[in-house]
Design a protein around this motif. Sequence first.
Motif, PDB file in Angstrom:
ATOM      1  N   GLY A 227       4.953  -9.802   4.172  1.00 38.07           N
ATOM      2  CA  GLY A 227       4.647  -8.641   2.821  1.00 38.07           C
ATOM      3  C   GLY A 227       4.673  -7.160   3.776  1.00 38.07           C
ATOM      4  O   GLY A 227       5.073  -6.362   3.326  1.00 38.07           O
ATOM      5  N   TYR A 228       4.041  -7.400   4.902  1.00 39.86           N
ATOM      6  CA  TYR A 228       4.016  -6.027   5.735  1.00 39.86           C
ATOM      7  C   TYR A 228       5.517  -5.671   5.998  1.00 39.86           C
ATOM      8  O   TYR A 228       5.878  -4.411   5.874  1.00 39.86           O
ATOM      9  CB  TYR A 228       3.411  -6.230   7.093  1.00 39.86           C
ATOM     10  N   LEU A 253      -1.034  -7.874  -0.256  1.00 42.08           N
ATOM     11  CA  LEU A 253      -1.910  -7.398   0.736  1.00 42.08           C
ATOM     12  C   LEU A 253      -1.411  -6.945   2.108  1.00 42.08           C
ATOM     13  O   LEU A 253      -1.534  -5.896   2.449  1.00 42.08           O
ATOM     14  CB  LEU A 253      -3.077  -8.381   1.055  1.00 42.08           C
ATOM     15  N   GLY A 254      -0.379  -7.584   2.452  1.00 42.22           N
ATOM     16  CA  GLY A 254       0.664  -7.175   3.702  1.00 42.22           C
ATOM     17  C   GLY A 254       1.235  -5.678   3.178  1.00 42.22           C
ATOM     18  O   GLY A 254       1.218  -4.905   4.184  1.00 42.22           O
ATOM     19  N   ALA A 255       1.816  -5.694   1.969  1.00 42.04           N
ATOM     20  CA  ALA A 255       2.307  -4.454   1.527  1.00 42.04           C
ATOM     21  C   ALA A 255       1.395  -3.354   1.748  1.00 42.04           C
ATOM     22  O   ALA A 255       1.948  -2.113   1.814  1.00 42.04           O
ATOM     23  CB  ALA A 255       2.869  -4.651   0.062  1.00 42.04           C
ATOM     24  N   VAL A 256       0.104  -3.398   1.148  1.00 43.80           N
ATOM     25  CA  VAL A 256      -0.934  -2.187   1.311  1.00 43.80           C
ATOM     26  C   VAL A 256      -1.172  -1.956   2.574  1.00 43.80           C
ATOM     27  O   VAL A 256      -1.279  -0.701   2.986  1.00 43.80           O
ATOM     28  CB  VAL A 256      -2.080  -2.835   0.498  1.00 43.80           C
ATOM     29  N   MET A 257      -1.343  -2.918   3.454  1.00 40.43           N
ATOM     30  CA  MET A 257      -1.517  -2.562   4.900  1.00 40.43           C
ATOM     31  C   MET A 257      -0.514  -1.688   5.647  1.00 40.43           C
ATOM     32  O   MET A 257      -0.465  -0.894   6.264  1.00 40.43           O
ATOM     33  CB  MET A 257      -1.624  -3.730   5.778  1.00 40.43           C
ATOM     34  N   ALA A 258       0.956  -2.148   5.117  1.00 38.15           N
ATOM     35  CA  ALA A 258       2.101  -1.365   5.757  1.00 38.15           C
ATOM     36  C   ALA A 258       2.007   0.159   5.160  1.00 38.15           C
ATOM     37  O   ALA A 258       2.165   1.028   6.003  1.00 38.15           O
ATOM     38  CB  ALA A 258       3.507  -2.115   5.227  1.00 38.15           C
ATOM     39  N   ALA A 259       1.553   0.435   3.997  1.00 37.91           N
ATOM     40  CA  ALA A 259       1.650   1.579   3.363  1.00 37.91           C
ATOM     41  C   ALA A 259       0.779   2.446   4.024  1.00 37.91           C
ATOM     42  O   ALA A 259       0.701   3.535   4.216  1.00 37.91           O
ATOM     43  CB  ALA A 259       1.218   1.736   1.758  1.00 37.91           C
ATOM     44  N   LEU A 264       0.312   6.466   3.961  1.00 33.25           N
ATOM     45  CA  LEU A 264       0.278   6.461   2.514  1.00 33.25           C
ATOM     46  C   LEU A 264      -1.027   6.042   1.656  1.00 33.25           C
ATOM     47  O   LEU A 264      -1.809   5.159   2.517  1.00 33.25           O
ATOM     48  CB  LEU A 264       1.398   5.609   1.779  1.00 33.25           C
ATOM     49  N   SER A 265      -1.387   6.336   0.543  1.00 39.32           N
ATOM     50  CA  SER A 265      -2.741   5.876  -0.104  1.00 39.32           C
ATOM     51  C   SER A 265      -2.064   4.945  -1.334  1.00 39.32           C
ATOM     52  O   SER A 265      -0.894   5.497  -1.889  1.00 39.32           O
ATOM     53  CB  SER A 265      -3.589   7.142  -0.396  1.00 39.32           C
ATOM     54  N   VAL A 266      -3.005   3.887  -1.313  1.00 36.21           N
ATOM     55  CA  VAL A 266      -2.688   3.173  -2.546  1.00 36.21           C
ATOM     56  C   VAL A 266      -3.884   3.242  -3.443  1.00 36.21           C
ATOM     57  O   VAL A 266      -5.216   3.031  -2.995  1.00 36.21           O
ATOM     58  CB  VAL A 266      -2.616   1.655  -1.999  1.00 36.21           C
ATOM     59  N   PRO A 267      -3.563   3.522  -4.605  1.00 34.73           N
ATOM     60  CA  PRO A 267      -2.355   3.794  -5.501  1.00 34.73           C
ATOM     61  C   PRO A 267      -1.983   4.989  -5.539  1.00 34.73           C
ATOM     62  O   PRO A 267      -0.801   5.503  -6.410  1.00 34.73           O
ATOM     63  CB  PRO A 267      -2.702   3.157  -6.718  1.00 34.73           C
ATOM     64  N   THR A 285      -9.910  -3.322  -0.268  1.00 32.50           N
ATOM     65  CA  THR A 285     -10.057  -1.973  -0.750  1.00 32.50           C
ATOM     66  C   THR A 285      -8.345  -1.259  -0.781  1.00 32.50           C
ATOM     67  O   THR A 285      -7.970  -1.226   0.281  1.00 32.50           O
ATOM     68  CB  THR A 285     -10.701  -1.129  -0.094  1.00 32.50           C
ATOM     69  N   PRO A 286      -7.704  -1.006  -1.738  1.00 28.58           N
ATOM     70  CA  PRO A 286      -8.381  -1.211  -3.120  1.00 28.58           C
ATOM     71  C   PRO A 286      -8.135  -2.486  -3.533  1.00 28.58           C
ATOM     72  O   PRO A 286      -7.407  -3.224  -3.094  1.00 28.58           O
ATOM     73  CB  PRO A 286      -7.248  -0.145  -4.008  1.00 28.58           C
ATOM     74  N   ALA A 287      -9.176  -2.895  -4.692  1.00 25.78           N
ATOM     75  CA  ALA A 287      -8.957  -4.019  -5.163  1.00 25.78           C
ATOM     76  C   ALA A 287      -7.712  -4.161  -6.063  1.00 25.78           C
ATOM     77  O   ALA A 287      -6.904  -3.306  -6.480  1.00 25.78           O
ATOM     78  CB  ALA A 287     -10.204  -3.983  -6.188  1.00 25.78           C
ATOM     79  N   LEU A 288      -7.189  -5.412  -5.846  1.00 22.72           N
ATOM     80  CA  LEU A 288      -5.668  -5.502  -6.088  1.00 22.72           C
ATOM     81  C   LEU A 288      -5.735  -6.026  -7.508  1.00 22.72           C
ATOM     82  O   LEU A 288      -6.159  -6.855  -8.014  1.00 22.72           O
ATOM     83  CB  LEU A 288      -5.109  -6.839  -5.237  1.00 22.72           C
ATOM     84  N   THR A 289      -4.577  -5.334  -8.268  1.00 22.20           N
ATOM     85  CA  THR A 289      -4.178  -5.589  -9.603  1.00 22.20           C
ATOM     86  C   THR A 289      -3.113  -6.749  -9.288  1.00 22.20           C
ATOM     87  O   THR A 289      -2.175  -6.604  -8.415  1.00 22.20           O
ATOM     88  CB  THR A 289      -3.325  -4.271 -10.319  1.00 22.20           C
ATOM     89  N   THR A 290      -3.187  -7.786 -10.323  1.00 22.61           N
ATOM     90  CA  THR A 290      -2.416  -9.048  -9.904  1.00 22.61           C
ATOM     91  C   THR A 290      -2.224  -9.777 -11.131  1.00 22.61           C
ATOM     92  O   THR A 290      -2.792  -9.439 -12.247  1.00 22.61           O
ATOM     93  CB  THR A 290      -3.054  -9.942  -8.852  1.00 22.61           C
ATOM     94  N   VAL A 291      -1.237 -10.886 -10.776  1.00 27.03           N
ATOM     95  CA  VAL A 291      -1.114 -11.727 -12.124  1.00 27.03           C
ATOM     96  C   VAL A 291      -1.904 -13.025 -11.665  1.00 27.03           C
ATOM     97  O   VAL A 291      -2.004 -13.688 -10.693  1.00 27.03           O
ATOM     98  CB  VAL A 291       0.564 -12.071 -12.346  1.00 27.03           C
ATOM     99  N   ARG A 292      -2.821 -13.266 -12.688  1.00 31.56           N
ATOM    100  CA  ARG A 292      -3.672 -14.407 -12.306  1.00 31.56           C
ATOM    101  C   ARG A 292      -3.001 -15.749 -12.800  1.00 31.56           C
ATOM    102  O   ARG A 292      -2.741 -15.889 -13.778  1.00 31.56           O
ATOM    103  CB  ARG A 292      -5.093 -14.284 -13.035  1.00 31.56           C
TER     104      ARG A 292
END
Length: 338
Positions: A227-228, A253-259, A264-267, A285-292
Amino acid sequence: MTTIYDIAKRTGYSPTTVSKAFNNYSDVREKTRQEILRTAQEMGYLPNAHARTLTTKKSWTIGVLFVENTGAGIRHPFFSAVIESFKQVAVAKGYALMFISKDVGGKQSGYLENCRIRGVDGVVVFLSDYEDPYFRELLESDIPTVILDFETALSHTVCSDNMTGALQAVEYLVSLGHSRIAHISGGENTYPGKQRELGYRAAMEQQGLEVPDEYVAEGAFYSLENGYGAMKSLLELPERPTAVFASGDLLALGAVMAAKDQGLSVPEDISVMGYDDIELAGYVTPALTTVRQNTELLGTRAAELLLASMNGPRTNQEALVLPVEIIVRDSCAPPGKR
């Protein structure tokens, strides 16, 4: 240790025919059966007692065929949650679980022979490579199976509605105002990965949005590292996306770490959305919006299907597709919020 594959090689018959000979199948000629049994005796092979009486005696054991390529194994939060809910139903009905491999006594044999030797009453399957010939051999046998995240007419199957989940994810991001939406794919080698990418592409088309080739980044095997890496490639594009929908939460989560590592800040600078709703998703942090995905229901329904197949008359194979839902948290916002 002699296996049925050694006997098959010596006699020239298929492993399936050898197995059927040991289990007194009516479609094996008596001459063939005697030849196989004679060869087995010469080679010092003794069929397991459970295998000889599988059709008349219960072992009260369910095999778990679990092979995936992330390296996390059963520690992967999605798989561990599904297996736990499956186990609760099985144990409540008096069954024990046993993990199945291709090796018997330190020698490679096959999933089917392992199941015969252990005398399992049925098998639940979590597998990365459904083209594995050893898996096909098990699938085509008389042992009841239920498979997670796959589609076949040869077995009961249980999965989430992957395409609808992806459609809903894109629709949610569009509702926030995003049009440049990229996708981190779970890979063409997995059934969920294929379905979620199809859902993403279908949703983008329905919304009248283009999908440049570089907007679909490979994140195979649903790992943080992939993901990173996928996110880094997306952030290097001349016109980077304003939102990224990842095929799994670990990818997200890997994508958030890379950003974050790119400053960059998410979101605020880029929105990130996942798929699964693993427990960790609500605590980062930030808590992840997702498909459950409902892991409890996935495991429970899989166990119920397999138990019914093991203990009742043969019925048509069922293909259960369970609903999903969007869980809105903090990792997505309208573009240009900052």
